[in-house]
Write a protein that holds these residues in place. Structure first.
Motif, PDB file in Angstrom:
ATOM      1  N   UNK A 186    -104.804   9.705 100.855  1.00  0.00           N
ATOM      2  CA  UNK A 186    -103.655   8.881 100.520  1.00  0.00           C
ATOM      3  C   UNK A 186    -102.601   9.132 101.594  1.00  0.00           C
ATOM      4  N   UNK A 187    -101.448   8.508 101.467  1.00  0.00           N
ATOM      5  CA  UNK A 187    -100.423   8.693 102.496  1.00  0.00           C
ATOM      6  C   UNK A 187     -99.455   9.797 102.108  1.00  0.00           C
ATOM      7  N   UNK A 188     -98.696  10.262 103.084  1.00  0.00           N
ATOM      8  CA  UNK A 188     -97.670  11.255 102.809  1.00  0.00           C
ATOM      9  C   UNK A 188     -96.552  10.694 101.944  1.00  0.00           C
ATOM     10  N   UNK A 189     -96.465   9.371 101.874  1.00  0.00           N
ATOM     11  CA  UNK A 189     -95.439   8.731 101.048  1.00  0.00           C
ATOM     12  C   UNK A 189     -95.910   8.488  99.627  1.00  0.00           C
ATOM     13  N   UNK A 190     -97.167   8.844  99.314  1.00  0.00           N
ATOM     14  CA  UNK A 190     -97.705   8.598  97.973  1.00  0.00           C
ATOM     15  C   UNK A 190     -97.024   9.490  96.943  1.00  0.00           C
ATOM     16  N   UNK A 209    -106.326  14.543 101.475  1.00  0.00           N
ATOM     17  CA  UNK A 209    -105.768  14.424 102.812  1.00  0.00           C
ATOM     18  C   UNK A 209    -104.583  13.462 102.767  1.00  0.00           C
ATOM     19  N   UNK A 210    -103.409  13.962 103.103  1.00  0.00           N
ATOM     20  CA  UNK A 210    -102.208  13.141 103.091  1.00  0.00           C
ATOM     21  C   UNK A 210    -101.932  12.671 104.514  1.00  0.00           C
ATOM     22  N   UNK A 211    -102.214  11.395 104.721  1.00  0.00           N
ATOM     23  CA  UNK A 211    -102.182  10.803 106.053  1.00  0.00           C
ATOM     24  C   UNK A 211    -100.761  10.366 106.405  1.00  0.00           C
ATOM     25  N   UNK A 212    -100.426  10.463 107.687  1.00  0.00           N
ATOM     26  CA  UNK A 212     -99.107  10.058 108.147  1.00  0.00           C
ATOM     27  C   UNK A 212     -98.841   8.574 107.943  1.00  0.00           C
ATOM     28  N   UNK A 213     -97.594   8.200 108.105  1.00  0.00           N
ATOM     29  CA  UNK A 213     -97.174   6.815 107.855  1.00  0.00           C
ATOM     30  C   UNK A 213     -96.549   6.216 109.112  1.00  0.00           C
ATOM     31  N   UNK A 214     -96.487   4.871 109.120  1.00  0.00           N
ATOM     32  CA  UNK A 214     -95.846   4.185 110.237  1.00  0.00           C
ATOM     33  C   UNK A 214     -94.352   4.065 109.976  1.00  0.00           C
ATOM     34  N   UNK A 215     -93.658   3.289 110.799  1.00  0.00           N
ATOM     35  CA  UNK A 215     -92.201   3.210 110.683  1.00  0.00           C
ATOM     36  C   UNK A 215     -91.762   2.545 109.377  1.00  0.00           C
ATOM     37  N   UNK A 216     -92.664   1.806 108.731  1.00  0.00           N
ATOM     38  CA  UNK A 216     -92.355   1.185 107.434  1.00  0.00           C
ATOM     39  C   UNK A 216     -92.870   2.020 106.265  1.00  0.00           C
ATOM     40  N   UNK A 217     -93.270   3.248 106.575  1.00  0.00           N
ATOM     41  CA  UNK A 217     -93.755   4.204 105.570  1.00  0.00           C
ATOM     42  C   UNK A 217     -95.065   3.753 104.922  1.00  0.00           C
ATOM     43  N   UNK A 218     -95.866   2.958 105.640  1.00  0.00           N
ATOM     44  CA  UNK A 218     -97.196   2.576 105.192  1.00  0.00           C
ATOM     45  C   UNK A 218     -98.214   3.533 105.796  1.00  0.00           C
ATOM     46  N   UNK A 433     -69.450  11.323  86.419  1.00  0.00           N
ATOM     47  CA  UNK A 433     -68.337  10.470  86.015  1.00  0.00           C
ATOM     48  C   UNK A 433     -68.800   9.237  85.257  1.00  0.00           C
ATOM     49  N   UNK A 434     -70.105   8.940  85.298  1.00  0.00           N
ATOM     50  CA  UNK A 434     -70.642   7.805  84.552  1.00  0.00           C
ATOM     51  C   UNK A 434     -70.416   6.462  85.211  1.00  0.00           C
ATOM     52  N   UNK A 435     -69.901   6.461  86.434  1.00  0.00           N
ATOM     53  CA  UNK A 435     -69.649   5.208  87.142  1.00  0.00           C
ATOM     54  C   UNK A 435     -70.960   4.555  87.560  1.00  0.00           C
ATOM     55  N   UNK A 436     -71.880   5.349  88.088  1.00  0.00           N
ATOM     56  CA  UNK A 436     -73.189   4.883  88.516  1.00  0.00           C
ATOM     57  C   UNK A 436     -74.117   6.087  88.534  1.00  0.00           C
ATOM     58  N   UNK A 437     -75.409   5.824  88.565  1.00  0.00           N
ATOM     59  CA  UNK A 437     -76.368   6.929  88.577  1.00  0.00           C
ATOM     60  C   UNK A 437     -77.449   6.674  89.613  1.00  0.00           C
ATOM     61  N   UNK A 438     -77.115   6.884  90.905  1.00  0.00           N
ATOM     62  CA  UNK A 438     -78.162   6.915  91.923  1.00  0.00           C
ATOM     63  C   UNK A 438     -78.851   8.275  91.869  1.00  0.00           C
ATOM     64  N   UNK A 439     -79.820   8.481  92.725  1.00  0.00           N
ATOM     65  CA  UNK A 439     -80.451   9.797  92.816  1.00  0.00           C
ATOM     66  C   UNK A 439     -80.439  10.244  94.264  1.00  0.00           C
ATOM     67  N   UNK A 440     -80.819  11.476  94.483  1.00  0.00           N
ATOM     68  CA  UNK A 440     -80.944  12.003  95.843  1.00  0.00           C
ATOM     69  C   UNK A 440     -82.413  12.245  96.144  1.00  0.00           C
ATOM     70  N   UNK A 441     -82.805  11.943  97.361  1.00  0.00           N
ATOM     71  CA  UNK A 441     -84.140  12.271  97.814  1.00  0.00           C
ATOM     72  C   UNK A 441     -84.035  12.761  99.248  1.00  0.00           C
ATOM     73  N   UNK A 442     -85.167  13.128  99.842  1.00  0.00           N
ATOM     74  CA  UNK A 442     -85.175  13.631 101.214  1.00  0.00           C
ATOM     75  C   UNK A 442     -86.090  12.745 102.050  1.00  0.00           C
ATOM     76  N   UNK A 443     -85.552  12.178 103.107  1.00  0.00           N
ATOM     77  CA  UNK A 443     -86.314  11.351 104.036  1.00  0.00           C
ATOM     78  C   UNK A 443     -86.073  11.886 105.439  1.00  0.00           C
ATOM     79  N   UNK A 444     -87.166  12.146 106.146  1.00  0.00           N
ATOM     80  CA  UNK A 444     -87.086  12.696 107.507  1.00  0.00           C
ATOM     81  C   UNK A 444     -86.211  13.946 107.554  1.00  0.00           C
TER      82      UNK A 444
END
Length: 488
Positions: A186-190, A209-218, A433-444
């Motif tokens: 599968x990909x590293x983005x899976x 096996x976690x395969x690398x991805x292209x610039x579009x994360x495919x 604060x309850x205004x919005x609820x995004x999340x945090x992730x790690x990219x690159x």
């Protein structure tokens, strides 16, 4: 100890009219809860005093239903996840729908066990299966099953692939008895549930096996082919490729046609993790991006994400129903089948998965599909992508912000131009604060703010509110107030 003889020995109410009145009040309150969702914060922290109420001994004595409901109203409803709110953008959660909520009431009233036997709830589940065959252009012999979610669906599809690769004997002897050492790709983005499925199936995560991805994360098709060749030369036995239709971080879709062709050429099982993206087949605007999914050997998906069915409603679809059946069927005397009576209708759902006790998840899905139709549901999906594109434009227009990954579907990853700690602090501040609820992730290697637009109630003004709140929180935190839980 209480004398049990003093109590009724059934659980029906003493007064059905009183129960009816209480039920109507609950229903009215919950409809108001949905109708007035914008009047509340997206999420709010649970006070210690409320948590303390749920550290009590097991109840021995009965409590009036209205008192139990009052506790729900005070202590549970105000502190839910918040994913029904249009400002909830943190994770890949659907917003539910009113018709599906009512269907849950009906399903609970029937209290049907969909493990097996011959009754209409199973016919309803098979109707959903027929619709999924139609949606994905799968053959009449394809099988399917409702499960908790795509994590379980992916695991089951992996087991089907394992049994196909090693034969039915693997169910008795286990993979340790095989002369083949299987490996999957599968990909590293899976999603992480793919590695977990390899663990649970006994292969170990090293066999994935976690395969690398292209610039579009495919997934990088060339790198995938090279790794398969190398594994074969090393004496290993590749057996499965898992493509992604809607990656969890940025919504990337692998080149499913290229993966299908590779799997046919290499004689590998082709499975698609389509947790949320697969159902974009309902949208004429989005469906072309899924080209090739019709060639998959199996698909995992969640109705409770983009299709807005209330939790939980996962589904696994398998092209070869006989292969699926051979993976899970386990005849037992106490599950004797017959050609007539309630024990008819074989094979049963329990022959296609691990669960004998199964709720009526199909009903809320059936209600949702019937009430709204795939055209409207598909339009909702396309609209969330339009909102994401609006959010992306807003990010590009703000000098304090930078876009980290383009919005391929309905997920936008961006960050404040400050450091990682600042971006993590912004996310926590907005949630508290309850205004919005995004999340945090790690990219690159960088902490980013992820806005996943899945709620059918979310519109462009909600995206604007998120951007405005991020800028205000960023300015405040950058001034030296990290972690202050500030009011915006």
């Amino acid at each position: 100890m209480t004398d049990i003889v003093s109590h009724r020995l059934d659980l029906d109410p003493d007064n059905w009219d009183e129960l009816r009145a209480e039920g109507h009040r609950m229903l009215d309150d919950m409809i108001d809860h949905l109708a007035k969702v914008r009047e509340r914060p997206v999420w709010q922290p649970i006070p210690d005093s409320v948590r303390a109420r749920f550290h009590t001994p097991i109840p021995h004595e009965a409590e009036a239903l209205h008192e139990v409901y009052a506790e729900f109203t005070r202590s549970i409803a105000p502190y839910a996840t918040g994913n029904i709110h249009p400002g909830f953008m943190g994770w890949v959660h659907g917003g539910g729908n009113a018709a599906g909520m009512l269907a849950e009431l009906l399903a609970a009233g029937l209290n049907a066990n969909l493990g097996g036997r011959d009754h209409m709830p199973i016919v309803v589940e098979r109707q959903i299966l027929a619709w999924m065959r139609q949606l994905f252009d799968f053959p009449q012999g394809a099988s399917g099953l409702f499960v908790t979610g795509t994590s379980m669906a992916n695991f089951m599809a992996l087991l089907v692939a394992r049994t196909h690769a090693l034969g039915e004997g693997v169910r008795r002897r286990g993979i340790a008895a095989s002369e083949k050492t299987l490996c999957a790709y599968t990909s590293k983005a899976a999603h992480g549930c793919i590695a977990k499925a390899m663990d649970m199936a006994g292969f170990g995560t090293d066999a994935l096996r976690q395969i690398g991805v292209d610039r579009l994360h495919r997934i990088d098709i060339e790198a995938l082919q090279e790794r398969i060749n190398a594994d074969r030369q090393a004496g290993l036995a590749p057996f499965l490729v898992v493509g992604t239709a809607g990656s969890v971080d940025i919504g990337a879709i692998d080149d499913l046609t290229a993966l299908a062709e590779l799997c046919e050429r290499e004689h590998l099982t082709f499975h698609v993790d389509g947790a949320y993206g697969a159902l974009a087949m309902m949208s004429p605007e989005l469906a072309p991006r899924l080209a090739g999914i019709q060639r998959a050997d199996s698909i995992a998906l969640d109705f409770h994400k983009w299709a807005q069915v209330p939790y939980d409603a996962g589904f696994v679809l398998v092209r070869d129903g006989e292969r699926h059946l051979r993976t899970f069927d386990a005849p037992a005397a106490y599950l004797r089948r017959d050609t007539r009576g309630l024990a008819g209708g074989s094979p049963w759902p329990c022959d296609f998965g691990p669960d004998l006790s199964r709720g009526f998840r199909a009903l809320k899905t059936w209600f949702t599909l019937k009430t709204y139709g795939t055209d409207r549901l598909g339009a909702v999906m396309a609209h969330t992508c339009a909102v994401a594109r609006h959010l992306e434009r807003r990010v590009r227009s703000e000098s304090a912000l930078e876009l980290v990954a383009p919005a391929q579907l309905n997920i936008v990853c961006f960050r404040h131009r400050g450091d990682d700690a600042l971006n993590a602090d912004i996310v926590a501040t907005l949630q508290e604060t309850g205004v919005a609820a995004p999340s945090a992730t790690v990219i690159d290697g960088r902490v980013v703010i992820r806005a996943a637009i899945f709620n059918h109630r979310t519109n462009e003004s909600d995206a604007d509110s998120l951007i405005n709140a991020v800028i205000v929180a960023g300015n405040s935190s950058a001034a030296g107030n990290h972690g202050g839980g500030k009011t915006l």
